[in-house]
Design a protein around this motif. Structure first.
Motif, PDB file in Angstrom:
ATOM      1  N   UNK A 105       0.842  -1.205   0.000  1.00  0.00           N
ATOM      2  CA  UNK A 105       0.000   0.000   0.000  1.00  0.00           C
ATOM      3  C   UNK A 105       0.874   1.251   0.000  1.00  0.00           C
ATOM      4  N   UNK A 106       1.941   1.230   0.789  1.00  0.00           N
ATOM      5  CA  UNK A 106       2.840   2.386   0.834  1.00  0.00           C
ATOM      6  C   UNK A 106       3.529   2.599  -0.511  1.00  0.00           C
ATOM      7  N   UNK A 107       3.950   1.502  -1.147  1.00  0.00           N
ATOM      8  CA  UNK A 107       4.591   1.613  -2.457  1.00  0.00           C
ATOM      9  C   UNK A 107       3.621   2.242  -3.467  1.00  0.00           C
ATOM     10  N   UNK A 108       2.370   1.802  -3.416  1.00  0.00           N
ATOM     11  CA  UNK A 108       1.369   2.350  -4.338  1.00  0.00           C
ATOM     12  C   UNK A 108       1.124   3.827  -4.052  1.00  0.00           C
ATOM     13  N   UNK A 109       1.077   4.173  -2.774  1.00  0.00           N
ATOM     14  CA  UNK A 109       0.921   5.573  -2.420  1.00  0.00           C
ATOM     15  C   UNK A 109       2.054   6.417  -2.982  1.00  0.00           C
ATOM     16  N   UNK A 110       3.286   5.892  -2.867  1.00  0.00           N
ATOM     17  CA  UNK A 110       4.451   6.624  -3.387  1.00  0.00           C
ATOM     18  C   UNK A 110       4.373   6.769  -4.906  1.00  0.00           C
ATOM     19  N   UNK A 111       3.994   5.688  -5.595  1.00  0.00           N
ATOM     20  CA  UNK A 111       3.958   5.746  -7.057  1.00  0.00           C
ATOM     21  C   UNK A 111       2.880   6.691  -7.564  1.00  0.00           C
ATOM     22  N   UNK A 112       1.720   6.650  -6.903  1.00  0.00           N
ATOM     23  CA  UNK A 112       0.628   7.512  -7.355  1.00  0.00           C
ATOM     24  C   UNK A 112       0.856   8.978  -6.978  1.00  0.00           C
ATOM     25  N   UNK A 113       1.657   9.235  -5.950  1.00  0.00           N
ATOM     26  CA  UNK A 113       1.882  10.623  -5.542  1.00  0.00           C
ATOM     27  C   UNK A 113       3.149  11.219  -6.153  1.00  0.00           C
TER      28      UNK A 113
END
Length: 451
Positions: free
Chosen positions: A235-243
């Motif tokens: 979830x954190x990785x996805x947050x980083x990629x989307x932001x």
């Protein structure tokens, strides 16, 4: 079952020798259900000594409950009784107790012995745990032994073993070497078997471009599979990629959602990252920083951050609603709401001061409107009463937030209109006493009028 418990209380332990294994098991199970864990341990242990196989599962569950309540010695005794009788799951539990130092010194040698015994008894999870323990030690000569144990577990079909083998080979700083190719192969195998960590590691390979071409879309695909299985780091990785990722995949709404999902799954940093991402996007849209200004979207992101208790977002919303001269964004009650939330989150300076000042100002405004309404030829007494009551509410909010001046102002409203708005003499005296410490105004004159 109830009668058995009654009999045990009436006749005491002398009956235990004459009870059957089945009766002892039933008693132990019933005591476990009502959370009398010491009695449960006593009866289940006796049932096992008399040869009850059913009691083994119940005693294992009891041991786990002891450990979860930090009663490590009792838990270890339950597991040891089972391990002595060939219970492989109890061996793994004892290994964990020694490895983690639960109620005892950390003892890796003893932990390894228990894991190896679980494997000898036919439990391949023992091989997995033994391999992980050796891999964590990190020495080159031990690494080969770790590989052997993990390979045994992987070949038996345990997906997590594939992932651990991948981690054993992976060296991100060395780029596209043979070890990383082997690591990727094991991670893919673990992912194919549905291991959530393996999905995340495969995503890392595509995200960094090691061994395979850099591909954000593929990385997101594997991160999402891991996230669906409850992997907070994915979830954190996805947050980083989307932001912060490539503009082609940037989506701040999704970024915030994944950060907060990570927080819900135990990743403490997820809350802070989600709040910060939402706040920064809201400010960017509000200020037109590199994008077209969009006040509606800005409010969406700022509100998401503020609802989570992010103080800068609370203050920004408070200022936004308080300063808007007119129109759909002019809402002083909403401004009060956000300043109050910021104040409760710990900001007693900016948020607290603005909450007090705005509350007092709104109280004074209500009193002015009440006076204007009461002077009209056809005044509405109900509206006048409501305005005075609302004024008292605003002053009280500011007073409770720490303003002695607001207590003085409130005491004046209570003295003049207390009967009308339904407050007691005790309420007035309390407000007046606290208002005596006011700096801008005090309640001395109000008290003189009262007396």
């Amino acid at each position: 079952q109830t009668s058995l418990i009654f009999c045990s209380r009436r006749f005491g332990k002398n009956m235990n020798g004459s009870r059957s294994a089945s009766e002892l098991y039933t008693l132990g199970k019933n005591y476990h259900q009502i959370r009398n864990m010491d009695k449960a341990k006593e009866y289940l242990s006796q049932a096992i000594l008399k040869g009850s196989t059913s009691a083994s599962g119940e005693l294992f569950s009891l041991g786990s409950d002891f450990v979860s309540e930090c009663r490590f010695t009792d838990g270890e005794e339950c597991f040891q009784m089972l391990a002595d009788r060939g219970h492989s799951g109890a061996c793994i539990a004892l290994g964990d107790i020694s490895r983690l130092g639960m109620g005892r010194e950390v003892d890796l040698d003893t932990a390894f012995s228990y894991y190896a015994e679980a494997y000898r008894l036919g439990n391949m999870e023992g091989a997995l745990h033994a391999g992980i323990l050796l891999a964590r030690i990190g020495k080159k000569e031990i690494k080969e032994a770790a590989e052997g144990w993990l390979s045994l577990a992987a070949e038996s079909g345990i997906p997590a073993a594939c992932t651990e083998l991948g981690k054993l080979y992976w060296s991100p700083e060395k780029g596209n070497n043979d070890a990383n190719r082997r690591a990727f192969s094991w991670f893919m195998r673990g992912a194919g078997a549905g291991d959530r960590k393996a999905y995340r590691y495969v995503g890392d390979f595509y995200s960094s471009g090691i061994v395979v071409p850099h591909d954000d879309e593929r990385a997101i695909e594997f991160y999402q599979k891991a996230a669906t299985l409850g992997d907070a780091q994915a979830d954190m990785r996805l947050g980083d990629m989307y932001s912060e990722g490539d503009p082609s995949v940037r989506d701040m709404k999704k970024a915030v959602e994944y950060y907060l999902q990570a927080y819900e799954e135990g990743e403490v940093e997820g809350k802070m990252c989600g709040e910060m991402a939402a706040y920064e996007e809201g400010k960017r849209l509000l200020d037109g920083d590199g994008v077209r200004r969009n006040r509606k979207k800005a409010l969406y992101y700022l509100t998401a951050a503020a609802e989570s208790g992010f103080i800068p977002a609370c203050n920004e919303l408070g200022r936004l609603y308080a300063d808007a001269p007119s129109g759909p964004y002019s809402d002083r009650d909403k401004a009060l709401k956000w300043f109050r939330k910021g104040m409760k989150a710990g900001d007693r300076t900016y948020a607290g001061a603005n909450y007090i000042a705005l509350s007092r100002d709104m109280g004074t405004s209500c009193m002015s409107h009440a006076a204007e309404e009461s002077e009209k030829k056809e005044a509405d007494p109900v509206r006048v009463k409501l305005l005075r009551k609302q004024a008292a509410s605003y002053y009280l909010g500011a007073a409770r937030a720490g303003s002695n001046d607001a207590w003085a102002e409130l005491s004046s409203v209570y003295l003049m209109y207390g009967d009308e708005i339904g407050v007691s003499e005790a309420d007035f005296l309390k407000a007046a006493a606290k208002g005596m410490k006011g700096k801008e105004t005090d309640s001395a004159y109000v008290l003189w009028l009262y007396y």
